[in-house]
Motif scaffolding. Structure first.
Motif, PDB file in Angstrom:
ATOM      1  N   HIS A   1       0.929  -1.304  -0.072  1.00  0.00           N
ATOM      2  CA  HIS A   1       0.065   0.076  -0.065  1.00  0.00           C
ATOM      3  C   HIS A   1       0.821   1.207  -0.050  1.00  0.00           C
ATOM      4  CE1 HIS A   1      -3.466  -2.461   1.273  1.00  0.00           C
ATOM      5  NE2 HIS A   1      -2.625  -3.370   1.831  1.00  0.00           N
ATOM      6  N   ARG A   2       0.777   2.065  -0.968  1.00  0.00           N
ATOM      7  CA  ARG A   2       1.454   3.384  -1.131  1.00  0.00           C
ATOM      8  C   ARG A   2       0.890   4.256  -0.389  1.00  0.00           C
ATOM      9  NH1 ARG A   2       5.844   3.228  -3.872  1.00  0.00           N
ATOM     10  NH2 ARG A   2       5.775   1.528  -5.463  1.00  0.00           N
ATOM     11  N   THR A   3       1.425   5.222   0.417  1.00  0.00           N
ATOM     12  CA  THR A   3       0.968   6.417   0.775  1.00  0.00           C
ATOM     13  C   THR A   3       0.753   7.377  -0.211  1.00  0.00           C
ATOM     14  OG1 THR A   3       3.343   7.376   1.597  1.00  0.00           O
ATOM     15  CG2 THR A   3       2.182   6.181   3.186  1.00  0.00           C
ATOM     16  N   TRP A   4      -0.146   8.110  -0.180  1.00  0.00           N
ATOM     17  CA  TRP A   4      -0.511   9.425  -0.983  1.00  0.00           C
ATOM     18  C   TRP A   4      -0.828  10.514  -0.306  1.00  0.00           C
ATOM     19  CZ3 TRP A   4      -5.270  11.082  -0.567  1.00  0.00           C
ATOM     20  CH2 TRP A   4      -6.421  10.373   0.132  1.00  0.00           C
ATOM     21  N   ARG A   5      -0.905  10.702   0.955  1.00  0.00           N
ATOM     22  CA  ARG A   5      -1.145  12.044   1.701  1.00  0.00           C
ATOM     23  C   ARG A   5       0.077  12.575   2.175  1.00  0.00           C
ATOM     24  NH1 ARG A   5      -6.632  10.690   5.189  1.00  0.00           N
ATOM     25  NH2 ARG A   5      -8.030  10.279   3.697  1.00  0.00           N
ATOM     26  N   PRO A   6       0.126  13.784   2.370  1.00  0.00           N
ATOM     27  CA  PRO A   6       1.119  14.522   3.237  1.00  0.00           C
ATOM     28  C   PRO A   6       1.862  13.687   4.563  1.00  0.00           C
ATOM     29  CG  PRO A   6      -0.284  16.213   2.482  1.00  0.00           C
ATOM     30  CD  PRO A   6      -0.731  14.883   2.327  1.00  0.00           C
ATOM     31  N   VAL A   7       0.532  13.277   5.292  1.00  0.00           N
ATOM     32  CA  VAL A   7       0.926  12.498   6.524  1.00  0.00           C
ATOM     33  C   VAL A   7      -0.280  11.390   6.552  1.00  0.00           C
ATOM     34  CG1 VAL A   7       0.927  12.578   9.020  1.00  0.00           C
ATOM     35  CG2 VAL A   7       1.796  14.349   7.696  1.00  0.00           C
ATOM     36  N   SER A   8       0.156   9.976   6.640  1.00  0.00           N
ATOM     37  CA  SER A   8      -0.558   8.943   6.669  1.00  0.00           C
ATOM     38  C   SER A   8      -0.540   8.099   8.135  1.00  0.00           C
ATOM     39  CB  SER A   8      -0.056   7.900   5.712  1.00  0.00           C
ATOM     40  OG  SER A   8      -0.298   8.604   4.423  1.00  0.00           O
ATOM     41  N   ALA A   9      -1.619   7.902   8.612  1.00  0.00           N
ATOM     42  CA  ALA A   9      -1.575   7.095   9.658  1.00  0.00           C
ATOM     43  C   ALA A   9      -1.789   5.643   9.703  1.00  0.00           C
ATOM     44  CB  ALA A   9      -2.725   7.668  10.631  1.00  0.00           C
ATOM     45  N   VAL A  10      -0.956   4.796  10.118  1.00  0.00           N
ATOM     46  CA  VAL A  10      -0.857   3.376  10.077  1.00  0.00           C
ATOM     47  C   VAL A  10      -1.341   2.790  11.358  1.00  0.00           C
ATOM     48  CG1 VAL A  10       0.496   1.453   9.601  1.00  0.00           C
ATOM     49  CG2 VAL A  10       1.138   3.508   8.314  1.00  0.00           C
ATOM     50  N   CYS A  11      -2.361   1.719  11.377  1.00  0.00           N
ATOM     51  CA  CYS A  11      -2.729   1.255  12.404  1.00  0.00           C
ATOM     52  C   CYS A  11      -1.648   0.331  13.086  1.00  0.00           C
ATOM     53  CB  CYS A  11      -4.066   0.266  12.088  1.00  0.00           C
ATOM     54  SG  CYS A  11      -4.625  -0.585  13.170  1.00  0.00           S
ATOM     55  N   ARG A  12      -1.701   0.560  14.480  1.00  0.00           N
ATOM     56  CA  ARG A  12      -0.646  -0.272  15.389  1.00  0.00           C
ATOM     57  C   ARG A  12      -1.456  -1.143  16.271  1.00  0.00           C
ATOM     58  NH1 ARG A  12       3.997   2.184  18.294  1.00  0.00           N
ATOM     59  NH2 ARG A  12       2.629   3.652  18.877  1.00  0.00           N
ATOM     60  N   CYS A  13      -2.701  -0.852  16.470  1.00  0.00           N
ATOM     61  CA  CYS A  13      -3.483  -1.443  17.417  1.00  0.00           C
ATOM     62  C   CYS A  13      -3.933  -3.168  16.988  1.00  0.00           C
ATOM     63  CB  CYS A  13      -4.687  -0.704  18.143  1.00  0.00           C
ATOM     64  SG  CYS A  13      -6.148  -0.753  16.920  1.00  0.00           S
ATOM     65  N   GLY A  14      -4.230  -2.941  15.610  1.00  0.00           N
ATOM     66  CA  GLY A  14      -4.624  -4.133  14.804  1.00  0.00           C
ATOM     67  C   GLY A  14      -6.180  -4.106  14.751  1.00  0.00           C
TER      68      GLY A  14
END
Length: 67
Positions: A36-49
């Motif tokens: 999955h490529r980021t496309w926003r200036p800042v992207s939030a990736v899930c860490r809690c699952g």
């Protein structure tokens, strides 16, 4: 007044109890090996699952903390 450049900010920020924030372009590999490529200036990736839109964060970690 100083001008801010992208070099003054970290690319990766780990939010306590929350997501990993990525600044700029990155490629995320999910648990199934899909990229999955980021496309926003800042992207939030899930860490809690628990996100419903993994690998991205949907804010579910907030509800998990109040239980």
């Amino acid at each position: 007044m100083s001008e801010h450049t992208g070099d003054e900010h970290p690319d990766i920020i780990l939010c306590p109890g929350g997501p990993m924030l990525l600044r700029g372009e990155h490629v995320i590999e999910d648990e199934d090996g899909n990229e999955h490529r980021t496309w926003r200036p800042v992207s939030a990736v899930c860490r809690c699952g628990a996100s419903g839109i993994k690998p991205w964060c949907d804010g579910t970690h907030k509800a998990k903390r109040t239980r």
